[in-house]
Design a protein around this motif. Structure first.
Motif, mmCIF file in Angstrom:
data_model
loop_
_atom_site.group_PDB
_atom_site.id
_atom_site.type_symbol
_atom_site.label_atom_id
_atom_site.label_comp_id
_atom_site.label_asym_id
_atom_site.label_seq_id
_atom_site.Cartn_x
_atom_site.Cartn_y
_atom_site.Cartn_z
ATOM 1 N N LYS A 29 14.056 60.629 16.518
ATOM 2 C CA LYS A 29 15.385 60.541 17.187
ATOM 3 C C LYS A 29 15.716 59.026 17.441
ATOM 4 O O LYS A 29 15.076 58.384 18.211
ATOM 5 C CB LYS A 29 15.636 61.541 18.428
ATOM 6 C CG LYS A 29 17.118 61.335 18.822
ATOM 7 C CD LYS A 29 17.055 62.110 20.107
ATOM 8 C CE LYS A 29 18.594 62.048 20.818
ATOM 9 N NZ LYS A 29 18.606 63.029 21.910
ATOM 10 N N ASP B 35 16.172 64.068 14.088
ATOM 11 C CA ASP B 35 16.584 65.154 15.265
ATOM 12 C C ASP B 35 17.886 64.708 16.130
ATOM 13 O O ASP B 35 18.039 64.297 17.025
ATOM 14 C CB ASP B 35 15.551 65.261 16.362
ATOM 15 C CG ASP B 35 15.785 66.461 17.339
ATOM 16 O OD1 ASP B 35 16.228 67.148 16.986
ATOM 17 O OD2 ASP B 35 15.443 66.102 18.453
ATOM 18 N N GLY B 36 18.928 65.048 15.161
ATOM 19 C CA GLY B 36 20.205 64.549 15.763
ATOM 20 C C GLY B 36 20.493 63.189 16.003
ATOM 21 O O GLY B 36 21.272 62.968 17.047
ATOM 22 N N THR C 274 21.787 59.343 16.255
ATOM 23 C CA THR C 274 23.173 58.744 16.128
ATOM 24 C C THR C 274 23.043 57.357 15.788
ATOM 25 O O THR C 274 24.258 56.677 15.840
ATOM 26 C CB THR C 274 23.696 58.776 17.829
ATOM 27 O OG1 THR C 274 22.899 58.086 18.496
ATOM 28 C CG2 THR C 274 24.225 60.173 18.370
ATOM 29 N N ARG D 39 17.777 67.117 8.440
ATOM 30 C CA ARG D 39 18.449 66.512 9.836
ATOM 31 C C ARG D 39 18.704 67.614 10.314
ATOM 32 O O ARG D 39 19.513 68.722 9.907
ATOM 33 C CB ARG D 39 19.680 65.872 9.139
ATOM 34 C CG ARG D 39 20.424 65.383 10.123
ATOM 35 C CD ARG D 39 21.726 64.487 9.856
ATOM 36 N NE ARG D 39 22.435 64.007 10.782
ATOM 37 C CZ ARG D 39 23.601 64.547 11.600
ATOM 38 N NH1 ARG D 39 23.565 65.946 11.598
ATOM 39 N NH2 ARG D 39 23.815 63.984 12.544
ATOM 40 N N HIS D 40 18.584 67.605 11.614
ATOM 41 C CA HIS D 40 19.318 68.578 12.643
ATOM 42 C C HIS D 40 20.803 68.202 13.140
ATOM 43 O O HIS D 40 20.873 67.222 13.228
ATOM 44 C CB HIS D 40 18.415 68.798 14.054
ATOM 45 C CG HIS D 40 16.963 69.211 13.748
ATOM 46 N ND1 HIS D 40 15.990 69.284 14.598
ATOM 47 C CD2 HIS D 40 16.252 69.859 12.670
ATOM 48 C CE1 HIS D 40 14.866 69.752 14.513
ATOM 49 N NE2 HIS D 40 15.238 70.113 13.149
ATOM 50 N N ASP D 41 21.472 69.255 13.119
ATOM 51 C CA ASP D 41 22.942 69.134 13.549
ATOM 52 C C ASP D 41 22.998 68.570 15.079
ATOM 53 O O ASP D 41 23.846 67.876 15.412
ATOM 54 C CB ASP D 41 23.754 70.145 13.116
ATOM 55 C CG ASP D 41 23.489 71.194 14.057
ATOM 56 O OD1 ASP D 41 22.562 71.315 14.696
ATOM 57 O OD2 ASP D 41 24.430 72.131 13.793
ATOM 58 N N ALA D 42 21.963 68.785 15.801
ATOM 59 C CA ALA D 42 22.010 68.538 17.188
ATOM 60 C C ALA D 42 20.560 68.411 17.481
ATOM 61 O O ALA D 42 19.558 68.807 16.883
ATOM 62 C CB ALA D 42 22.555 69.584 18.192
ATOM 63 N N SER D 43 20.357 67.547 18.545
ATOM 64 C CA SER D 43 19.034 67.144 19.030
ATOM 65 C C SER D 43 18.350 68.520 19.810
ATOM 66 O O SER D 43 18.654 68.937 20.704
ATOM 67 C CB SER D 43 18.873 66.088 19.987
ATOM 68 O OG SER D 43 17.308 65.874 20.458
#
Length: 240
Positions: A9, A38-39, A41, A63-67
């Protein structure tokens, strides 16, 4: 094939040198690298696009759309793995990829009785407070679970893929992999690995919140161990 799973991340700066080292130490083996984003940015996606274009081995980007944390990131990587063995390594650069080969070899040399090979960190580079909290957590976990490793939190591990996929996954699985493998009827081997300082960025995990979650997870794994029957030897009997 070895599937090298890297949960990360916001580790865009650490990824290229880490994959450079994987290429250096494992370039002569059949490998794939699976980075589980993991999400993040930061510009992890752009960095991985560049890495995939220049490597002789596959560099895959999940890719995860959110952590959702390290354990579920490992789950995503393990379920996607094409290799017979999954090797795990943290994305912050503190784990040295030169130990992946010896871990896989140690796992395979042990034969079918061995389910996991674990790295055990020496000469830790974390703060004194983090080292002391980790030492206490490892002592407590080992006393309760008898999981045959003094450092279950080390990110360097090698596990047979089919065994890994049978393990229960929860937010904290990565700290209890040896105990969970033992519950499946397999044994554990370990090698010492040198710890390194983080190259770039800061840790995504704190001491107090990790300790609180870890205590609850420890009780849960203890409960699973108490409730689990001894694994039987299964044999299919042919008809005459």
């Amino acid at each position: 094939m070895i599937s090298i799973v890297i949960p990360c991340k916001n580790e865009a700066e650490n990824i290229p040198p880490l994959i450079d080292e994987i290429a250096e130490h494992l370039g002569d083996r059949d490998i794939e690298v699976i980075v589980v984003n993991d999400g993040s940015t930061d510009n992890t996606a752009e960095v991985l696009t560049g890495e995939a274009a220049k490597r002789a081995f596959a560099v895959r980007h999940l890719r995860h759309d959110a952590s959702v944390g390290q354990s579920l990131s490992l789950r995503s990587g393990v379920l996607a793995a094409a290799g017979d063995v999954v090797a795990t390594i943290d994305g912050d650069g503190q784990n040295d990829p030169k130990y992946i080969g010896p871990l896989v070899d140690k796992l395979l040399e042990g034969g079918p009785a061995i389910g996991i090979a674990c790295g055990q960190r020496i000469k830790r580079k974390d703060t004194k407070l983090k080292q002391l909290s980790s030492r206490f957590a490892n002592w407590l976990r080992g006393s309760i679970l008898n999981d045959k490793t003094r450092d279950s939190g080390c990110g360097l591990k090698a596990v047979h893929t089919d065994i890994f996929r049978r393990l229960p996954f929860f937010n904290g699985t990565h700290r209890f992999l040896p105990a969970l493998v033992i519950q499946e009827g397999y044994d554990v081997v370990a090698i010492d690995v040198l710890d390194r300082p983080r190259r770039f960025g800061t840790s995504n995990y704190g001491i107090l919140d990790r300790g609180a979650r870890g205590a609850l997870d420890l009780f849960g794994v203890w409960w699973l161990k108490r409730r689990r029957h001894k694994m039987p030897v299964v044999e299919e009997i042919p008809y005459d």
